[in-house]
Write an enzyme that holds these catalytic residues in place. Structure first.
Site, short mmCIF file in Angstrom:
data_model
loop_
_atom_site.label_atom_id
_atom_site.label_comp_id
_atom_site.label_asym_id
_atom_site.label_seq_id
_atom_site.Cartn_x
_atom_site.Cartn_y
_atom_site.Cartn_z
N ASP A 10 26.49 -137.80 8.98
CA ASP A 10 27.61 -138.47 9.59
C ASP A 10 27.09 -139.25 10.81
OD1 ASP A 10 30.41 -138.97 10.30
OD2 ASP A 10 30.10 -137.48 11.88
N LYS A 196 33.29 -137.31 1.15
CA LYS A 196 31.87 -137.60 1.31
C LYS A 196 31.01 -136.83 0.30
CE LYS A 196 31.94 -138.71 6.26
NZ LYS A 196 31.36 -138.38 7.59
#
Length: 272
Positions: A10, A196
């Site tokens: 991230d 994700k």
């Protein structure tokens, strides 16, 4: 630990410090070591692709992006996978959110292939941050008239508990969307069953990499599925309690003290 062949991270609150920076020289050296070791580096973010290109411009060797919380996957300029929200669903969700004062955000945005669309009357609580994160803004009079490929709906709720609000949105639109808190008073709304983890998995399968061979870093609720899914999930010391609960490791240092880079060194040195 199984040999790591892929690292996904991230960006905000994780790879970047609070000044939205990272150690360019140190990271460039790590990228060379990763390439030598046969380990692929992937950015996995809720942000749109144009913003990610700007963030990583100082290290142009970064060329693989799982953007829009997994909805858009691009490698060396080539789109490998994309998952969109159908326009009828976008319009239904936008109409319902704007009509309900209990869930209406301060700003509502549509993240599309050709721009980030914002109603011209919406005023961000933090204009500087909006200008930083969205470098492709298109002002419109009515979000329901937008004609584009839409990857994500994003809302800004600066004065609410966004985790509970995300749950409320998911309950209001079952099987139509997936809403997840992305931090800083923001919620990302993407296609149902998309996250994700799905994006990272699609990319890994294309490279014939197993989930057990992936390390992933995250700090917020939109990272939960990714950290659960990979073989080595790493939560930031500054991350949410829910992210820390699913992680295999919590970084010894936070994002202001090179938390990700320190663990990457440990992976390269086979110390974790």
């Amino acid at each position: 630990m199984t040999k790591i062949k892929m690292i996904a991270t991230d960006v905000d609150g994780t790879f970047l410090n609070q000044q939205r920076q990272y150690d360019h020289d140190r990271f460039a050296q790590q990228l060379q070591r990763l390439q030598t070791a046969g380990i692929r580096f992937v950015v996995a973010s809720g942000n749109h692709l144009g913003h990610l290109h700007q963030v990583f411009a100082p290290t142009p060797a970064v060329q693989t992006f799982v953007a829009e919380n997994g909805s858009l996957i691009v490698d060396h300029g080539h789109t490998l996978f994309q998952t969109t929200i159908p326009l009828p669903v976008v319009r239904e969700v936008v109409t319902a959110i704007l009509a309900d004062d209990t869930i209406r955000p301060q700003v509502l945005r549509l993240s599309g292939q050709h721009g980030t669309y914002i109603n011209r009357t919406d005023q961000s609580n933090d204009p500087a941050s909006q200008a930083y994160y969205f470098n492709n803004v298109v002002l419109v009079d009515d979000l329901t008239t937008v004609e584009d490929t839409i990857y994500k709906i994003n809302g800004e709720w600066p004065n609410q508990t966004i985790q509970s609000l995300a749950a409320k949105l998911n309950a209001k639109f079952p099987q139509q969307i997936h809403a997840a808190a992305s931090g800083f008073g923001s919620i990302d709304i993407i296609a149902p069953h998309m996250n994700k983890a799905i994006g990272v998995t699609q990319l890994a399968q294309a490279w014939q990499i197993a989930p057990s061979e992936i390390a992933a870093f995250g700090d917020n609720d939109n990272d939960l599925e990714m950290l659960r899914h990979v073989g080595f999930g790493v939560a930031m010391r500054n991350g949410t309690a829910t992210v820390k609960q699913v992680a295999n490791l919590i970084t010894p240092t936070d994002n202001d003290h090179d938390g990700v880079l320190n663990v990457i060194d440990a992976i390269l040195d086979q110390k974790v």
